[in-house]
Design an enzyme around this catalytic site. Sequence first.
Site, short mmCIF file in Angstrom:
data_model
loop_
_atom_site.label_atom_id
_atom_site.label_comp_id
_atom_site.label_asym_id
_atom_site.label_seq_id
_atom_site.Cartn_x
_atom_site.Cartn_y
_atom_site.Cartn_z
N HIS A 64 0.71 -1.49 0.09
CA HIS A 64 0.12 0.24 0.23
C HIS A 64 0.80 1.21 -0.27
O HIS A 64 1.82 1.01 -0.02
CB HIS A 64 -0.96 -0.20 1.51
CG HIS A 64 -1.63 -0.92 1.17
ND1 HIS A 64 -3.04 -1.13 1.90
CD2 HIS A 64 -2.44 -2.09 0.69
CE1 HIS A 64 -3.16 -2.94 2.07
NE2 HIS A 64 -3.51 -3.14 1.02
N GLU A 66 1.03 3.46 2.07
CA GLU A 66 1.50 4.75 2.82
C GLU A 66 3.04 3.39 3.43
O GLU A 66 3.59 3.62 3.88
CB GLU A 66 0.00 4.22 4.24
CG GLU A 66 -0.48 5.47 3.60
CD GLU A 66 -2.11 4.51 2.88
OE1 GLU A 66 -3.04 5.04 3.21
OE2 GLU A 66 -1.53 3.55 2.45
N CYS A 94 -5.22 1.38 6.65
CA CYS A 94 -5.54 -0.03 7.00
C CYS A 94 -4.60 -0.59 8.46
O CYS A 94 -3.52 0.40 8.29
CB CYS A 94 -5.08 -1.05 5.82
SG CYS A 94 -3.12 -1.36 5.55
N CYS A 97 -1.28 -0.31 7.45
CA CYS A 97 0.10 0.89 7.03
C CYS A 97 0.01 1.35 8.90
O CYS A 97 1.11 1.91 8.56
CB CYS A 97 -0.99 1.65 5.94
SG CYS A 97 -1.01 0.71 4.26
#
Length: 170
Positions: A64, A66, A94, A97
């Site tokens: 992801h 991040e 999430c 992250c």
Amino acid sequence: MIVPMHAFTTPDPTMEQMLLHLRQASDIARAAMEQGHHPFGALLVGPDHETVLLIQGNVDSVNHAEAVLARQAAAKFDAELLWNCTLYTTVEPCCMCSGTQYWAGIGRLVYGMSETRLRATTGRHPENPTLDVPCREVFSRGQKPIRVWGPIPAIEDELAAVHARFWLGR
């Protein structure tokens, strides 16, 4: 001067700065989408709340925006600098992250749209099986007082529209 561990040595960003950087994150998300990736974007802004240090779009379901950005930041910058930086992201991180940001030591987070709203938009889409664990919950279990702003109502609808177009078309 001795600064206590996890003390911020710079003021927090203003709402004007938050909106500026969230719109930049949205541009990054749209660029990721144009490259065939999910529309998530993140950037790391320095303690002056102006200098963009890193940018990252979503790569795939385990890389992801991040998390990739936080790992790069941890490898590139020292702990004191990172603690006074801000991670901006289009959607609430999430739990993966959030945990990566925590371990990287990035002291501030600003996100535009909540994970709950993303989940309502994507439903049970197999490409986005969201985990309903708010980032504040993840951070509250740690020992570092990470500052969090979000969702930001002034931009949330704008960000949600990008996701609605993307996910409804899949």
